[in-house]
Each structure stands twice: as C-alpha cells, then as structure tokens.
Design a protein around this motif. Sequence first.
Motif, short mmCIF file in Angstrom:
data_model
loop_
_atom_site.label_atom_id
_atom_site.label_comp_id
_atom_site.label_asym_id
_atom_site.label_seq_id
_atom_site.Cartn_x
_atom_site.Cartn_y
_atom_site.Cartn_z
N TRP B 79 -8.48 11.55 8.48
CA TRP B 79 -8.86 11.81 7.09
C TRP B 79 -9.30 13.27 6.92
O TRP B 79 -8.84 13.98 6.03
CB TRP B 79 -9.96 10.84 6.65
N THR B 103 -3.82 9.02 1.11
CA THR B 103 -4.18 9.20 2.52
C THR B 103 -5.20 8.16 2.96
O THR B 103 -5.07 7.54 4.02
CB THR B 103 -4.75 10.61 2.75
N VAL B 104 -6.21 7.94 2.11
CA VAL B 104 -7.24 6.94 2.43
C VAL B 104 -6.60 5.55 2.53
O VAL B 104 -6.85 4.81 3.48
CB VAL B 104 -8.37 6.95 1.37
#
Lengths: 136, 121
Positions: B79, B103-104
């Motif tokens: 992350w 992305t998370v």
Amino acid sequence: MSEAVSRSRPKYGVMRIVDVMHYRLPLPAYVSILHRVSGALMFFALPFILYLFEQSVTSEYSFEYFRGFVSHWFMKLVILVLAWGFFHHFFAGFRHMQMDVHVGLDLPTARKTSAAVFVVSLLLTALVALKLFGAF
Amino acid sequence: MAKENIGPKRLVVGAHYGLFDFLAQRITALVMAVYTVVLLVLFFTATEFSYQGWAGLFANQWFKLITFATVLSLLYHAWVGMRNIWMDYIKPMAVRLTLHALTVLWLVACAAYAAQILWRV
C-alpha cells in the motif's frame, strides 16, 4: 521580475518520458527505478502468485495440476521474471535500510552497493533460470 | 501549509502521515525478509520433497499464523509503495483517489484470498 524574463525562462520540474530518455542515469538510479518497477510488478502479479500457491498446497490433485501448469515454458518465464523482481526488490530494499542507518551514503560506496544489488540479484535469477529450465 | 489546507483546497491525497508510514514500510519489510529466510530454511532442510511435505508445513496452525502475519505486512508495505507510485505519476486528484481506492480493494481482496487458501490446508 518582468513578464518577459519569467516567460523566457526554461521550465523545470516534472519531466516527460521523452526528456527522461535522454538522461544517462548513474547505476544507483537504475537500482532505484527497478526497485519501483519490481515492486509494482509483484503488486499486479499478487493474485497470480496466490493462485499458484493455492494449487500447490490445496490437495494432491491440485499439486499435480500445479506441476503440470508450471512446466509450460511460458509459465517458467513468468516465474523467472517474478523471481528476478523479488530478488531485486529484496536486495535493493536491504540497501535502502542500510542507507537509512547512514551506512554507504558516499558516492563511491553507493555505486559499489548498487552494483552489488545487480550482481547478487542477477546471479540468483540465473540460478533460478538454470533450475527452471532443467540444468540441474 | 495550514492556511491553504482548508475547504476545497484541502489535501485529500498524499503521504501526509509523517514518520509512521516510513517506519511501517521498513518494519513490514523486515517481517517479510525474516519470513523469507525462515521459509527457505524450512524448504531446503525438508526431508520430504513432495506434496505431503510442502502442505504439511502449512498445516501447522503456528505456520499459518506466521504466514498470514507476513501477508498483512505485505499488504501494508505494498500500500505504501503503490501509493508513492500513484502520487508521483498521477496528478489529477480524482484519478489518483480512484487508484488509491482500487489499490486498497486489490490488496484487501488478496489478503482474504490468502486467508482462504491457508485455512483450507
């Protein structure tokens, strides 16, 4: 400052790809950008890596399927690239932390350690290549 | 920064968390490095190079937990790294925020997948 002067001044700051191409980068810069490239590579390959892990570990059937799957030359190539990514990221990261504690910050040492990152990671990648493509 | 960081000019993306993420990136890296060494030692000292030997390793609860802790380290590490990449190359705020969110999601989904694989062995 007059209008004319500020307008004729060359703009610095964010470079475009075409500008970057003209740069001859020092070795530590290649280690740095490849650290980023290898990290992104592994990030995007994460589900694929987990899929391989799943097949290898779930059952004896899936294990046999895994063995067949990774015996294809293209899969071997993909695994080799990911292995390179891991090795480069590992040793470049190690170098980062070594610099975090202020070791090897001077230019000659930084050049040497960046060369070491390439030598070690590429040697290990070559070892994996030999293993994958059946040299031993 | 304080005065400009109000209302519509408020910063909503970026690494304005100071030292924490920097340290977290290093600590998670160390966790993963130690795990790699442990895994390699266990792998190369194994007497049984077979499915039984390989899956037997992950059948232990303690090894599942260590592996999953490493997966969570990877999640946070990736992350921080991916956020740095988006911040450096993606300038429009809406695009960047979307990529951060994706992305998370990507990482959390991967961690869930890893948990599912591990606790099925």
